[in-house]
Design a protein around this motif. Structure first.
Motif, PDB file in Angstrom:
ATOM      1  N   ARG A 170      36.214 -76.650  16.137  1.00 52.38           N
ATOM      2  CA  ARG A 170      35.276 -75.538  15.957  1.00 52.38           C
ATOM      3  C   ARG A 170      35.532 -74.798  14.658  1.00 52.38           C
ATOM      4  N   ILE A 205      31.238 -76.367  22.692  1.00 53.20           N
ATOM      5  CA  ILE A 205      30.349 -76.367  21.533  1.00 53.20           C
ATOM      6  C   ILE A 205      29.203 -75.380  21.732  1.00 53.20           C
ATOM      7  N   ARG A 238      30.404 -71.623  21.249  1.00 55.14           N
ATOM      8  CA  ARG A 238      30.658 -71.240  19.859  1.00 55.14           C
ATOM      9  C   ARG A 238      31.609 -70.052  19.744  1.00 55.14           C
TER      10      ARG A 238
END
Length: 587
Positions: A350, A445, A448
Motif C-alpha cells: 500500500r 486494498i 486504503r
C-alpha cells in the motif's frame, strides 16, 4: 463525612488492590509450605468438564496410544487423586510434540500428565490431566462473565458513561493489579496441562546449556521462547524459587495478559474515552478465554498475542521496521505467526515506497540472526528450516482438537490425506488459506488505510483456524484481542460483538479439551455447537469487514466521556462523533 464523599472511591480502590495483593501473597506462602509444592505438583482429582469425566487418576490409555517412556513410573495414584513424583526429562525424549502434546490417532494423549506428573485422568481422551475441582467454579465464572457482557451490551448501549477525572489512574491500576494478583493466587494450585511439564524440562535443559539446547535435547519449539525458559530455569534452580516452578512457568504469560490489556487501554483512551477504555481493560483482564489459557492451562499464547498486538499497533503507526521485528519474533516463537505475515505484506504494498521494504527486510534478517545465533553452533546451516518442516508436518490431521469446520463435519483427528469430495482435507485447507488471504488483500486494498490492519489480521486468523487443516484448539486465541483492536481503529461496534463471540468459542474449545469432558474424541454437543459458532462468526466477520472496507472515513475523533459508549449494535458507528473526522494518521 465530607472526606469520605470526596475520597470514598479512592479508599475502596486502594483497599481492593491491597486485598488482592494480600490474598496472592497468602496463597503463594501457603503453597510453599504445602507438600504439593515440594513435589512441584498439586493434587489432582478425577477429570471432569461439561459432560463429566474419567476416573480418578486412572491414566487409562486408549487403543493404539503411544507410550511415553519419559513419564512412566513418575506418579502414584490414590483414591483422592494423583500426586506426582520427580519429573523425568522430557526434553531428551524422542518425539517431543509441538505445544507439548504427543497424540496418536483419535486424539489420544501419549502423556496424560499435568504439571509434575502423569496419570491425571483419562489419557485415552484428549489430555485428561487437569483437576476437576476447579472446573465448576471456572464454568460458573465464565457463565457470569458472558452473561454480564450481553446484559451490558444491550442495557447500556444507548446510555452515557460518565466517569470523573479523579481516580482514573488508580481505577486502571486497580483493575490491572487485581487481574494480576488473582492469577498469581490461583496459579500455584492448578496442576495445569502436561505442556507445563515439558516447559519445565526445557527450562532445565536451557539453563544447563543454552547453546546446546537443540543438540542436547529433543524439542521442536522455535528458539525465541527458549530464552524465556532459560531465565525461568536459572531462577527456578535456586532453593528459594524451586517450589514455585509451576508459577514461574506461567508468569511470563500472566504478565503478557496485563501488558496486552494495558496496550488496548492506551490505544482506547485516545479514541473512545476513558469509560469505554476501562471497560475494555476489564473485558480482557477477566476474560475467561484469556484466564484459562495462561493461568489454568499454562500455555504461551498470551505472550504470542502480546507480540501480534504490538506488531499491529506499530504497523498502523507507520513504524514498519519495529513492526517487522515483533512479527519476526512471533514467527520465531510459534510457527503459526506466519499467518499474520500477509498483513505486513499488504501494508508494504500500500505504501508503494522502497524504504519501508528495506526497513522490513533488514529488521527481519537482523532479528533472525540475533535470535538463532546462540543455538547455531554445531548445527547444520539449515537447521532452523528443518525444525520448522518437522513441526509443520507433525500433525497430519484435518483438525487437532480445533472446533472448526472440519471438526463440525466429523474430521477431528481424521488423517488430512482422507478424501473429502474431490480433494483431501489438506488440499481443501490450502485452498481455503489462499481464498482467505486473497479476500483479506481485496478488503485491504478497498479500505486504503493502515487502520484496517487489525481487521485484516482478525480475518486471517479466524479464516485459517475455521477452514484450514492441522489447527489446534488454541490457535484462535489472538482473535479476542484483535477484535477489540479492530473496533478501536475502525470504530464499528460490531467488532465488540465479535470479540465477545470469539471469546466464548475460544473458552468453550479450551475448556472442553483441558478438562477432557469425554474419554474419546467423540462428536459431542460442545464440539458441534462451538464449531458451528466459529463458522457463523467468521461469516459475520466477513460481512462486517466488507462494510468497513467501503467506508471513506479514516478515523473518527476521540470520544469524550459524555458520548455514547459505543457498545455493540446492529449498525456501524461511523461518524458517530459530532467532533468531525481526523484525516491524519497517528504517528
Amino acid at each position: 463525612m465530607n472526606v469520605w464523599k470526596a475520597n470514598g472511591l479512592k479508599y475502596i480502590l486502594l483497599f481492593s488492590l491491597i486485598l488482592c495483593a494480600v490474598v496472592s501473597v497468602v496463597s503463594l506462602w501457603s503453597y510453599s509450605g504445602s507438600s504439593a509444592s515440594q513435589s512441584a505438583a498439586v493434587r489432582q482429582g478425577p477429570s471432569g468438564g461439561f459432560g463429566g469425566g474419567g476416573g480418578p487418576g486412572g491414566g487409562m490409555r486408549g487403543p493404539g496410544q503411544p507410550t511415553d517412556s519419559s513419564t512412566e513410573g513418575t506418579s502414584t495414584s490414590g483414591d483422592q487423586g494423583t500426586t506426582a513424583g520427580t519429573d523425568t526429562s522430557a526434553s531428551n525424549s524422542s518425539g517431543a510434540a509441538r505445544d507439548g502434546q504427543h497424540r496418536g490417532p483419535g486424539g489420544m494423549s501419549g502423556n496424560g500428565s499435568g504439571m509434575g506428573g502423569p496419570g491425571g485422568g483419562m489419557s485415552g481422551g484428549r489430555s485428561g490431566n487437569s483437576s476437576s475441582a476447579y472446573a465448576t467454579p471456572l464454568a460458573v465464572f465464565a457463565a457470569l462473565f458472558f452473561g454480564a457482557f450481553v446484559f451490558i451490551a444491550y442495557r447500556f448501549r444507548a446510555r452515557v458513561w460518565k466517569l470523573g477525572e479523579r481516580n482514573r489512574g488508580l481505577m486502571l491500576w486497580t483493575v490491572l493489579g487485581a487481574g494480576f494478583f488473582l492469577r498469581m493466587a490461583i496459579a500455584p494450585w492448578i496442576s495445569g496441562h502436561m505442556d507445563l511439564m515439558l516447559f519445565r524440562n526445557w527450562a532445565t535443559t536451557a539453563a544447563d546449556s543454552l547453546s546446546g539446547f537443540y543438540t542436547n535435547g529433543s524439542s521442536d519449539y522455535p528458539p525465541f521462547y527458549i530464552y524465556i525458559l532459560y531465565v525461568i530455569g536459572q531462577i527456578g534452580s535456586t532453593d528459594a524459587f524451586s517450589p514455585y516452578m509451576s508459577v514461574l512457568l506461567r508468569l511470563p504469560n500472566i504478565l503478557a495478559d496485563i501488558v496486552t490489556a494495558y496496550m488496548l487501554y492506551r490505544l482506547a483512551s485516545k479514541r473512545v474515552g476513558y469509560g469505554i477504555s476501562l471497560g475494555l481493560v476489564i473485558f480482557y483482564v477477566f476474560n475467561p478465554a484469556v484466564f484459562i489459557n495462561s493461568t489454568f492451562w499454562g500455555q504461551v499464547d498470551s505472550f504470542f498475542t502480546m507480540l501480534i498486538v504490538g506488531m499491529i499497533v506499530l504497523l498502523v503507526e507507520n513504524r514498519v521496521g519495529w513492526s517487522t521485528v515483533l512479527f519476526t519474533v512471533a514467527v520465531l516463537m510459534k510457527p503459526q505467526g506466519i499467518i499474520y505475515g500477509p498483513v505486513l505484506f499488504f501494508e508494504l504494498l500500500r505504501q508503494r515506497k522502497i524504504q519501508p521494504w528495506l526497513l522490513s527486510i533488514g529488521g527481519a534478517v537482523v532479528t533472525t540472526i540475533l535470535v538463532i545465533l546462540p543455538f547455531s553452533w554445531g548445527q547444520e546451516p539449515l537447521w532452523l528450516l528443518d525444525l520448522y518442516k518437522g513441526t509443520v508436518g507433525e500433525y497430519p490431521y484435518a483438525s487437532v482438537n480445533a472446533y472448526n469446520f472440519f471438526a463440525l463435519i466429523g474430521g477431528n483427528y481424521t488423517q488430512d490425506t482422507t478424501t473429502l469430495f474431490l480433494f483431501s482435507y489438506h488440499t481443501w485447507g490450502m485452498i481455503c488459506i489462499v481464498l482467505v488471504t486473497l479476500f483479506t488483500w481485496w478488503m485491504y486494498i478497498r479500505s486504503r488505510k493502515p487502520q484496517f490492519a487489525a481487521a485484516a489480521a482478525l480475518v486471517l486468523i479466524a479464516g485459517v483456524f475455521t477452514f484450514a487443516s492441522s489447527m489446534h484448539e488454541r490457535y484462535l486465541f489472538p482473535a479476542a484481542a484483535l477484535a477489540v483492536l479492530a473496533y478501536l481503529y475502525l470504530r464499528d461496534r460490531r467488532f465488540l460483538w465479535l470479540a465477545g463471540g470469539f471469546s466464548l468459542t475460544i473458552f468453550l474449545n479450551t475448556f472442553d479439551i483441558f478438562y477432557s469432558s469425554n474419554s474419546r474424541d467423540q462428536y459431542g454437543i460442545i464440539l458441534c455447537v462451538t464449531s458451528l459458532l466459529n463458522v457463523l462468526l467468521f461469516g459475520y466477520l466477513v460481512k462486517v469487514v466488507w462494510d468497513c472496507s467501503q467506508s471513506t472515513t479514516i478515523e473518527t475523533a476521540p470520544s469524550t466521556d459524555g458520548v455514547s459508549p459505543e457498545l455493540p449494535s446492529a449498525r456501524p458507528a461511523w461518524g458517530a462523533s459530532s467532533q468531525g473526522v481526523n484525516t491524519t494518521i497517528d504517528r
